[in-house]
Write a protein that holds these residues in place. Structure first.
Motif: not given
Length: 258
Positions: A5-8, A36-38, A58-60, A74-81
């Motif tokens: 799972l990936i969460t922004s 991903v805490d954006d 779970i990873e922050l 949000k897309v950039h955050a998802f890609n980082a995740g």
């Protein structure tokens, strides 16, 4: 079926605990959940840290603060995740918002749908909140996959990404000759044939629509000239039977060389 799972998340301290509680109670747990805490300015990250200390899967991931947030962010955050999980062994990937809650069998149910129908690429469910039902109060149907919780078959996710890379190659003014060779190479990598076809389809689709290219003519000519120089070197190495160490420009979102 293994899944990640990936969460922004940005400034979700009022809701994210409910999302966290919903996931940790699942009958089928993810291999990894990257949140991903954006750039939150509230206590979102601290709440996630408490859960991450209790649940090792779970990873922050913290990103720098920014003045504003849009869909691209949000897309950039998802890609980082995704960079944190692409090397793991999994068959499905979920895109999960940070402000929703659901029953304990949510992901078991969605994964079963993927298992039952091998041709299914993405699954999701309808949603509701006080005074609103997505199946009745919007233009979405019962077959819609709402963006708040989507589970993609990994192959489908990769194919979508490859199609997008093909579009990007056109946007940046790439040479058609270079693209043909790149597609041919891509066809030899997993998934065989399909990845290359998706890449070529994206390029051709953008070309057929005559999408305006956001680059100058000078930059386009420079880009194509550089591609031809690289292609000449690659072909020269093949003729001389020399080993080619690198014949790719980047890694795709599934961690594969393209």
């Amino acid at each position: 079926m293994k899944y990640v799972l990936i969460t922004s998340a940005r400034n979700e301290e009022a809701f994210i605990a409910k999302t966290l509680d919903s996931v940790v109670c699942q009958t089928v747990l993810p291999e990894r959940w990257v949140i991903v805490d954006d750039g939150s300015t509230d206590h979102t990250a601290e709440i996630v840290e408490r859960y991450a200390a209790r649940y090792p899967w779970i990873e922050l991931l913290r990103l720098p603060q920014r003045e504003y947030r849009n869909f691209a962010a949000k897309v950039h955050a998802f890609n980082a995740g995704f960079e944190k999980v692409h090397s793991l062994d999994f068959e499905a990937i979920g895109n999960l918002d940070a402000d929703i809650s659901f029953g304990p069998d949510q992901f078991e149910f969605l994964l079963e749908k993927l298992i039952e129908d091998p041709s299914l690429g993405v699954t999701g469910t309808a949603y509701n909140e006080e005074g609103f039902d997505s199946t009745k109060d919007s233009f979405e149907s019962e077959n819609s996959v709402h963006g708040a919780c989507q589970v993609f078959r990994r192959q489908c996710f990769s194919d979508i990404a490859m199609f997008s890379y093909g579009e990007k190659d056109y946007y940046l003014g790439g040479s058609f000759i270079w693209q043909l060779f790149r597609v041919t190479y891509r066809m030899t990598k997993r998934p065989l044939i399909v990845g290359g076809l998706a890449l070529f389809s994206g390029f051709c689709w953008a070309a057929l629509r005559r999408v305006p290219r956001p680059v100058s003519g000078d930059l386009m000519r420079f880009h194509r000239r550089e591609q031809m120089i690289k292609l000449k070197g690659i072909l020269g190495s093949l003729i001389k039977f020399q080993k080619i160490e690198k014949f790719y420009l980047r890694d795709d979102p599934a961690g594969r060389q393209v």
